[in-house]
Write a protein that holds these residues in place. Sequence first.
Motif, PDB file in Angstrom:
ATOM      1  N   ARG A   1       0.826  -1.219   0.000  1.00 39.93           N
ATOM      2  CA  ARG A   1       0.000   0.000   0.000  1.00 39.93           C
ATOM      3  C   ARG A   1       0.856   1.263   0.000  1.00 39.93           C
ATOM      4  NH1 ARG A   1      -5.392  -0.930   1.393  1.00 39.93           N
ATOM      5  NH2 ARG A   1      -5.845  -3.064   2.065  1.00 39.93           N
ATOM      6  N   ARG A   2       2.017   1.190   0.629  1.00 38.47           N
ATOM      7  CA  ARG A   2       2.897   2.361   0.696  1.00 38.47           C
ATOM      8  C   ARG A   2       3.945   2.360  -0.423  1.00 38.47           C
ATOM      9  NH1 ARG A   2       2.783   5.589   4.989  1.00 38.47           N
ATOM     10  NH2 ARG A   2       4.991   6.131   4.769  1.00 38.47           N
ATOM     11  N   ASN A   3       3.790   1.409  -1.366  1.00 40.10           N
ATOM     12  CA  ASN A   3       4.645   1.358  -2.548  1.00 40.10           C
ATOM     13  C   ASN A   3       6.124   1.237  -2.187  1.00 40.10           C
ATOM     14  OD1 ASN A   3       4.990   1.250  -5.330  1.00 40.10           O
ATOM     15  ND2 ASN A   3       5.209   3.461  -5.552  1.00 40.10           N
ATOM     16  N   GLN A   4       6.420   0.424  -1.172  1.00 37.19           N
ATOM     17  CA  GLN A   4       7.808   0.233  -0.767  1.00 37.19           C
ATOM     18  C   GLN A   4       8.516  -0.693  -1.757  1.00 37.19           C
ATOM     19  OE1 GLN A   4       7.765  -0.985   3.350  1.00 37.19           O
ATOM     20  NE2 GLN A   4       7.122   1.039   4.057  1.00 37.19           N
ATOM     21  N   PRO A   5       9.813  -0.485  -1.956  1.00 38.70           N
ATOM     22  CA  PRO A   5      10.560  -1.245  -2.978  1.00 38.70           C
ATOM     23  C   PRO A   5      10.431  -2.760  -2.795  1.00 38.70           C
ATOM     24  CG  PRO A   5      11.886   0.568  -2.144  1.00 38.70           C
ATOM     25  CD  PRO A   5      10.656   0.516  -1.288  1.00 38.70           C
ATOM     26  N   ASP A   6      10.193  -3.442  -3.876  1.00 36.70           N
ATOM     27  CA  ASP A   6      10.160  -4.906  -3.965  1.00 36.70           C
ATOM     28  C   ASP A   6       8.990  -5.540  -3.217  1.00 36.70           C
ATOM     29  OD1 ASP A   6      11.492  -7.040  -5.256  1.00 36.70           O
ATOM     30  OD2 ASP A   6      12.274  -7.744  -3.346  1.00 36.70           O
ATOM     31  N   SER A   7       8.104  -4.740  -2.635  1.00 40.24           N
ATOM     32  CA  SER A   7       7.021  -5.306  -1.828  1.00 40.24           C
ATOM     33  C   SER A   7       6.015  -6.070  -2.683  1.00 40.24           C
ATOM     34  CB  SER A   7       6.311  -4.204  -1.032  1.00 40.24           C
ATOM     35  OG  SER A   7       5.797  -3.199  -1.889  1.00 40.24           O
ATOM     36  N   VAL A   8       5.694  -5.542  -3.858  1.00 41.58           N
ATOM     37  CA  VAL A   8       4.740  -6.229  -4.739  1.00 41.58           C
ATOM     38  C   VAL A   8       5.304  -7.583  -5.155  1.00 41.58           C
ATOM     39  CG1 VAL A   8       3.632  -6.168  -6.994  1.00 41.58           C
ATOM     40  CG2 VAL A   8       3.604  -4.139  -5.555  1.00 41.58           C
ATOM     41  N   HIS A   9       6.576  -7.589  -5.519  1.00 37.63           N
ATOM     42  CA  HIS A   9       7.212  -8.845  -5.936  1.00 37.63           C
ATOM     43  C   HIS A   9       7.173  -9.880  -4.805  1.00 37.63           C
ATOM     44  CE1 HIS A   9      10.012 -11.740  -7.449  1.00 37.63           C
ATOM     45  NE2 HIS A   9      10.894 -11.467  -6.515  1.00 37.63           N
ATOM     46  N   ARG A  10       7.531  -9.479  -3.598  1.00 37.58           N
ATOM     47  CA  ARG A  10       7.569 -10.412  -2.467  1.00 37.58           C
ATOM     48  C   ARG A  10       6.174 -10.917  -2.114  1.00 37.58           C
ATOM     49  NH1 ARG A  10      10.068  -6.794   1.757  1.00 37.58           N
ATOM     50  NH2 ARG A  10       9.839  -8.596   3.149  1.00 37.58           N
ATOM     51  N   MET A  11       5.181 -10.056  -2.228  1.00 37.36           N
ATOM     52  CA  MET A  11       3.819 -10.484  -1.944  1.00 37.36           C
ATOM     53  C   MET A  11       3.342 -11.477  -3.009  1.00 37.36           C
ATOM     54  SD  MET A  11       0.517  -8.039  -1.230  1.00 37.36           S
ATOM     55  CE  MET A  11      -0.860  -8.618  -0.242  1.00 37.36           C
ATOM     56  N   ARG A  12       3.692 -11.196  -4.241  1.00 37.92           N
ATOM     57  CA  ARG A  12       3.315 -12.104  -5.317  1.00 37.92           C
ATOM     58  C   ARG A  12       3.979 -13.470  -5.153  1.00 37.92           C
ATOM     59  NH1 ARG A  12       4.520 -11.040 -11.737  1.00 37.92           N
ATOM     60  NH2 ARG A  12       2.824 -12.294 -12.593  1.00 37.92           N
ATOM     61  N   VAL A  13       5.245 -13.475  -4.729  1.00 33.99           N
ATOM     62  CA  VAL A  13       5.952 -14.737  -4.498  1.00 33.99           C
ATOM     63  C   VAL A  13       5.268 -15.541  -3.392  1.00 33.99           C
ATOM     64  CG1 VAL A  13       8.100 -15.731  -3.621  1.00 33.99           C
ATOM     65  CG2 VAL A  13       8.177 -13.966  -5.387  1.00 33.99           C
ATOM     66  N   ALA A  14       4.808 -14.853  -2.332  1.00 34.48           N
ATOM     67  CA  ALA A  14       4.111 -15.563  -1.251  1.00 34.48           C
ATOM     68  C   ALA A  14       2.837 -16.226  -1.767  1.00 34.48           C
ATOM     69  CB  ALA A  14       3.786 -14.602  -0.110  1.00 34.48           C
ATOM     70  N   THR A  15       2.092 -15.544  -2.643  1.00 35.68           N
ATOM     71  CA  THR A  15       0.874 -16.147  -3.190  1.00 35.68           C
ATOM     72  C   THR A  15       1.222 -17.355  -4.055  1.00 35.68           C
ATOM     73  OG1 THR A  15       0.823 -14.759  -5.194  1.00 35.68           O
ATOM     74  CG2 THR A  15      -0.250 -13.886  -3.230  1.00 35.68           C
ATOM     75  N   ARG A  16       2.297 -17.258  -4.819  1.00 33.13           N
ATOM     76  CA  ARG A  16       2.692 -18.375  -5.681  1.00 33.13           C
ATOM     77  C   ARG A  16       3.173 -19.565  -4.853  1.00 33.13           C
ATOM     78  NH1 ARG A  16       5.921 -15.182 -10.520  1.00 33.13           N
ATOM     79  NH2 ARG A  16       4.137 -14.956 -11.923  1.00 33.13           N
ATOM     80  N   ARG A  17       3.913 -19.277  -3.804  1.00 28.65           N
ATOM     81  CA  ARG A  17       4.379 -20.368  -2.948  1.00 28.65           C
ATOM     82  C   ARG A  17       3.200 -21.111  -2.323  1.00 28.65           C
ATOM     83  NH1 ARG A  17       9.513 -17.027  -0.940  1.00 28.65           N
ATOM     84  NH2 ARG A  17      11.158 -18.366  -1.781  1.00 28.65           N
TER      85      ARG A  17
END
Length: 500
Positions: free
Chosen positions: A238-254
């Motif tokens: 939500r705060r557009n912090q670096p790499d956060s979208v990528h890490r969240m997406r990886v958690a969903t994929r895992r």
Amino acid sequence: MADMVREVERKYEATDDTELPDLHVKGVATVTDRGHATLRAVYWDTADSRLAADGVTLRRRTGGTHEGWHLKLPAGPHTRDEYRVPLAASPPRTLTALVRSRARTEPLEPIVELTSERHTFHLQDAEGTLLAEVSRDTVTATRLGTDDTPTAHWTEIEAELADGPPELLERVGKRLRKAGLRPSRAASKLQRALDETGGTPPSSEPGPPPTPRNAGDHVLAYVRTQVRALVALDPAVRRNQPDSVHRMRVATRRLRSCFRSHRAVLDRSTTDALGEELRWLAAELGQDRDREVLMDRLLDHLAHLPRPLRLGPVRTRLHTYDRARRTRSRRSVTAVLDGRRYLALLDALADLLADPPLRPAAAKPAERVLARAVRRDTARLDARVREALAAPGGDARDQALHRARKAAKRARYAAEVARPALGKPAAKHVERTTALQRLLGDHHDGVVARAALRDLAQQAHDAGEHSFTYGVLYEQERTLAQGYERDLPAARRAATEHRF
């Protein structure tokens, strides 16, 4: 927008008779008495203490130098990120959005009121710089929302870092422990208040998890870790912090991959539906992540291109192309995180962990059950790569390699689940499948880049600009793809020939 400060502190248990020792530790030139203040804070949470369970606090404070609404999110051992907004009657939306992944659809309500009589000391260096703050708090906690309003009283010492080095808190802590103080057993004032006033206990206890005993324990431990990552990354996205979208997406994929690989452990009548929702969430998050990867790649290749080959306003057009896509994707991600479908998914994941749909294999030895899953997914990966290598060039091979990339992720994540049970062999398998996945990922990123370069070349041509540079970059991507494909057979052998 909330202001954010990083808070690094230590808490120590004390008594009403506790006297602070001399705080002139190494690096401290002056200890200044800043006097007394009365602080009043009302803490808000859900009825079942979901925020407290994750070490999160939301409070409305009056008195002292930092009046306002404060939200504290864990950021590491003894470290929290504190978000501050001015005083208001009810919790500001700026802050409630940052706890939505934890509270979800449960309302926030005042649960505890704390009154602290604070005596503060500033630790400064020879130039007068504030290095740390040490305070002695006499606390009264009152449980709200109950008929008898139980209370609790205690005294504690807080040492909070300001502009000093991290080791300063260690020196101060050593001095306090030598004076007979011991580190607080509670992570926060709120935690202690809930414990001592009979408040609703948090739904998850702090501390190390129990040692897994069977296949089900290992799979659930992995699922729990990924769900926690998903929830914890929500505020960062939500705060557009670096790499956060990528890490969240990886958690969903895992998570999705775990459900698919371990259907012998978790009943697919429950997990299949969750998997489809996780697939949806990953796709929504992917709009932003894919844009970031594409732009980083194109800008990097452009930066390494000899200047005579850079014709026309290529960098400007790339940034314009990026901005147009980013505006759409950022709005989309925020809307997803505020939507009912996402919150329902988080609720469903919490329900799965509370009452897991275990199958008979869950009670069997982890080494046997998890190794079988890794072998199956590795065989699937091997078949997909062989199919891709045998496919004709062009779109057919690109699509086959993309399917192989997905299989590589699944084999990697299956090995991640098994790593605590199988040890070094699984760790090595994770390493090798990760290398293969990255190779296939680089190939896929090149396919996406070539498609974007065709679009950019057409836009530049239509605008009367040079399109030569886009063609050069396109040919560069095509050459790179040929190199990835040459490296693929060796990477496949390394990733698939190991036996458990």
